[in-house]
Design an enzyme around this catalytic site. Structure first.
Site, PDB file in Angstrom:
ATOM      1  N   SER A  49       1.128  -6.629   8.432  1.00 47.75           N
ATOM      2  CA  SER A  49       1.384  -5.201   8.217  1.00 47.75           C
ATOM      3  C   SER A  49       0.116  -4.411   8.520  1.00 47.75           C
ATOM      4  O   SER A  49      -0.452  -4.548   9.590  1.00 47.75           O
ATOM      5  CB  SER A  49       1.909  -4.944   6.808  1.00 47.75           C
ATOM      6  OG  SER A  49       2.250  -3.588   6.658  1.00 47.75           O
ATOM      7  N   ASP A 208       3.984  -2.489  10.841  1.00 45.37           N
ATOM      8  CA  ASP A 208       5.222  -3.297  10.958  1.00 45.37           C
ATOM      9  C   ASP A 208       6.475  -2.432  10.815  1.00 45.37           C
ATOM     10  O   ASP A 208       7.588  -2.951  10.704  1.00 45.37           O
ATOM     11  CB  ASP A 208       5.222  -4.485   9.987  1.00 45.37           C
ATOM     12  CG  ASP A 208       5.287  -4.074   8.523  1.00 45.37           C
ATOM     13  OD1 ASP A 208       4.773  -2.992   8.183  1.00 45.37           O
ATOM     14  OD2 ASP A 208       5.858  -4.839   7.705  1.00 45.37           O
ATOM     15  N   ASP A 210       7.884  -0.565   8.592  1.00 43.71           N
ATOM     16  CA  ASP A 210       8.793  -0.450   7.448  1.00 43.71           C
ATOM     17  C   ASP A 210       8.455   0.760   6.562  1.00 43.71           C
ATOM     18  O   ASP A 210       9.222   1.106   5.681  1.00 43.71           O
ATOM     19  CB  ASP A 210       8.866  -1.752   6.633  1.00 43.71           C
ATOM     20  CG  ASP A 210       7.544  -2.187   6.025  1.00 43.71           C
ATOM     21  OD1 ASP A 210       6.509  -1.557   6.313  1.00 43.71           O
ATOM     22  OD2 ASP A 210       7.552  -3.180   5.253  1.00 43.71           O
ATOM     23  N   ARG A 211       7.311   1.408   6.851  1.00 48.81           N
ATOM     24  CA  ARG A 211       6.962   2.615   6.092  1.00 48.81           C
ATOM     25  C   ARG A 211       6.942   3.826   7.022  1.00 48.81           C
ATOM     26  O   ARG A 211       6.796   3.690   8.238  1.00 48.81           O
ATOM     27  CB  ARG A 211       5.573   2.480   5.462  1.00 48.81           C
ATOM     28  CG  ARG A 211       5.506   1.530   4.283  1.00 48.81           C
ATOM     29  CD  ARG A 211       4.106   1.597   3.681  1.00 48.81           C
ATOM     30  NE  ARG A 211       4.035   0.975   2.376  1.00 48.81           N
ATOM     31  CZ  ARG A 211       3.690  -0.285   2.166  1.00 48.81           C
ATOM     32  NH1 ARG A 211       3.377  -1.046   3.199  1.00 48.81           N
ATOM     33  NH2 ARG A 211       3.643  -0.771   0.947  1.00 48.81           N
ATOM     34  N   THR A 284       8.505  -2.195  -9.663  1.00 50.17           N
ATOM     35  CA  THR A 284       7.864  -1.769  -8.419  1.00 50.17           C
ATOM     36  C   THR A 284       8.144  -2.760  -7.301  1.00 50.17           C
ATOM     37  O   THR A 284       8.041  -3.967  -7.496  1.00 50.17           O
ATOM     38  CB  THR A 284       6.339  -1.696  -8.646  1.00 50.17           C
ATOM     39  OG1 THR A 284       6.119  -0.986  -9.847  1.00 50.17           O
ATOM     40  CG2 THR A 284       5.654  -0.993  -7.508  1.00 50.17           C
ATOM     41  N   LYS A 322      12.823  -1.475   2.719  1.00 53.75           N
ATOM     42  CA  LYS A 322      12.340  -0.216   3.295  1.00 53.75           C
ATOM     43  C   LYS A 322      12.380  -0.304   4.822  1.00 53.75           C
ATOM     44  O   LYS A 322      12.159  -1.370   5.385  1.00 53.75           O
ATOM     45  CB  LYS A 322      10.953   0.128   2.769  1.00 53.75           C
ATOM     46  CG  LYS A 322       9.876  -0.922   2.953  1.00 53.75           C
ATOM     47  CD  LYS A 322       8.610  -0.466   2.240  1.00 53.75           C
ATOM     48  CE  LYS A 322       7.466  -1.457   2.416  1.00 53.75           C
ATOM     49  NZ  LYS A 322       7.600  -2.666   1.587  1.00 53.75           N
TER      50      LYS A 322
END
EC number: 5.4.2.7
Length: 496
Positions: A49, A208, A210-211, A284, A322
């Site tokens: 990531s 990566d 995903d955010r 979380t 995500k």
């Protein structure tokens, strides 16, 4: 990275297990998507990531398409311990070439993903005609090609890519930290390109993909980078509004859910209370939200949205994790739709807060490389006024409630037992204050950080956001001084 993935594939194929191995680098969310789409029994993602390339991670998804939680994590650890000696052929990855058990899903999965994504396109004609320009950066990661495809699927013109950052490069040469969560420093080249081509909105994926981080040019000429909680409010409002337009039957609300993690803003709770759908919080991390979403979907419920403040968004339940690709194009449609009403993202965010109540948040962290120091700091909070006494105040701010998810204590419950799962292996304490503020201190699962998350929630009505910000800043200063005690514990503050 590819070598590591091939070795993992070799392990399975030599045991007779079919493997779908992507032939090229791929966004993380495409792995859980593929598990569900092809009905596979597990998924593996090899990625560092936004961390240095040598810190490659090994992310595992189960057959439900969500990241593993107990008991699967323990089962895998146990299997590793029982097989410490590599199997024959473990290092001979050439054996997979030409194997009938090896498949490449790359082309078909990208096509299927875009088809599924189309179901979340609500304003195709607006997208076609919008004058709004977008800049996209994949920050030297994998997002470029996939975000371009997603924009095409929504009938948008292609976003302008930051040329220096669009191709994968594990050295991340143009940024100090390739994590858009760190804010403006990562977006310097994006701001320059957007100013040059007069683009109003910047979409930034982490390496990566995903955010997602989003920035918008303000009338003042400044750029505003939205926090994860602010973008969570915007996307949650948008997905609910768009869903409601298609589902006029009020009885559908009782089966409709949104989720967020316990350290994220409670804005979705406020929207849910007023609009009549369900809101749930989880521990979380998306492994908890993904697994809970799957449980709800299996019960026939409709999960509209889930998010965490660390700029992670699940906008489409066909990915139970995500996903920065779908979040990017859905944000673009939201911004384009608002532009037809002469509204900006910032103006709509303010409208959400006016309608549902201001939710002012502030989060940061301290760096600490010594696990013993971290343990001492948290034990001090558990024995603040003598043994087994939590603090009653933080500076001038009075505490009304304590939840400790390391020990399982929660004084808001009749039996003092926490409802959310507890974990002795990580530190996490939440303080509720008399003034309506909530502050959580926790250790990071992946970095040497002690993080804090604070939020001041005001009821709908004529709140003064500047006054709320001032009060929250004072509380954060007290939290740092009395609970973190950075001098005493030799903690390093977040670099601005």
């Amino acid at each position: 990275m590819m070598g590591f993935a091939r070795l993992a594939a070799t392990t399975f194929i030599t045991q007779g297990v079919p493997v779908y191995l992507f032939s090229d680098i791929t966004p993380t969310p495409f792995v859980p998507y593929t598990v569900l789409r092809l009905k596979l029994c597990a998924g593996l993602m090899i990625t560092a990531s936004h961390n240095p390339k040598q810190d490659n991670g090994y992310k595992v998804y189960w057959d439900n398409g969500a990241q593993i939680i107990s008991p699967h994590d323990k089962g895998i650890s146990h299997a590793i311990e029982e097989n410490l000696e590599p199997w024959p052929q473990a290092w001979e990855d050439s054996v997979i070439d030409g194997s009938p058990l090896l498949h490449d899903p790359s082309a078909s999965i990208q096509k299927d993903y875009c088809e599924d994504l189309n179901k979340f396109c609500f304003h195709r004609s607006v997208n076609r005609e919008t004058k709004l320009k977008f800049v996209h950066t994949s920050v030297h990661g994998v997002g470029h090609r996939f975000v371009q495809s997603a924009f095409r699927a929504f009938d948008f013109a292609a976003p302008e890519a930051v040329p220096e950052q669009k191709d994968p490069d594990p050295e991340f040469p143009t940024v100090k930290y390739p994590n858009p969560e760190e804010g403006e420093g990562v977006l310097t080249l994006s701001f320059a390109l957007a100013d040059k081509i007069k683009a109003k909105v910047i979409l930034a994926n982490d390496p990566d993909a995903d955010r997602l981080a989003v920035a918008e040019k303000q009338d003042s000429g400044e750029w505003r980078v939205f926090s994860g909680n602010e973008l969570g409010a915007l996307l949650g409002w948008w997905l609910f509004t768009s869903w409601k337009e298609k589902n006029q039957d009020p009885s559908a609300l009782k089966d409709t859910y949104m989720l967020s993690s316990t350290v994220s803003s409670k804005i979705l709770r406020a929207i849910a209370l007023k609009e009549g759908f369900h809101f749930e919080e989880t521990l979380t991390g998306f492994k908890w939200m993904g697994n809970r979403a799957k449980q709800l979907i299996d019960q026939g419920k409709n999960v509209l949205f889930a998010f965490e403040e660390a700029i992670g968004y699940m906008c489409c339940p066909f990915v139970l994790d995500k996903d920065g690709v779908s979040a990017a194009v859905i944000t673009a449609e939201l911004a384009s739709f608002l532009a037809t009403k002469n509204l900006s993202l910032s103006q709509q965010l303010k409208a959400i807060y006016v309608e549902y109540g201001y939710h002012i948040t502030k989060a940061s962290y301290f760096i600490c490389h010594d696990p013993n120091t971290i343990k001492k700091l948290f034990e001090n909070l558990r024995n603040y006024d003598g043994k087994n006494n939590y603090p009653k105040t933080c500076g001038k701010f009075e505490i009304s409630g304590i939840r400790d998810l390391t020990t399982g204590y929660d004084d808001s419950q009749p039996d003092n037992k926490a409802v959310l799962p507890t974990s002795k292996s990580s530190q996490m304490i939440t303080f509720t204050f008399v003034n309506g503020c909530v502050a959580t201190m926790r250790t990071s699962g992946t970095e040497p950080k002690i993080k804090y998350y604070t939020e001041l929630c005001a009821p709908p009505g004529n709140s003064d956001p500047e006054q709320l910000k001032k009060e929250l800043n004072e509380l954060v200063a007290a939290l740092e001084e009395y609970f973190f005690q950075p001098q005493k514990y030799n903690l390093q503050a977040k670099a601005e």
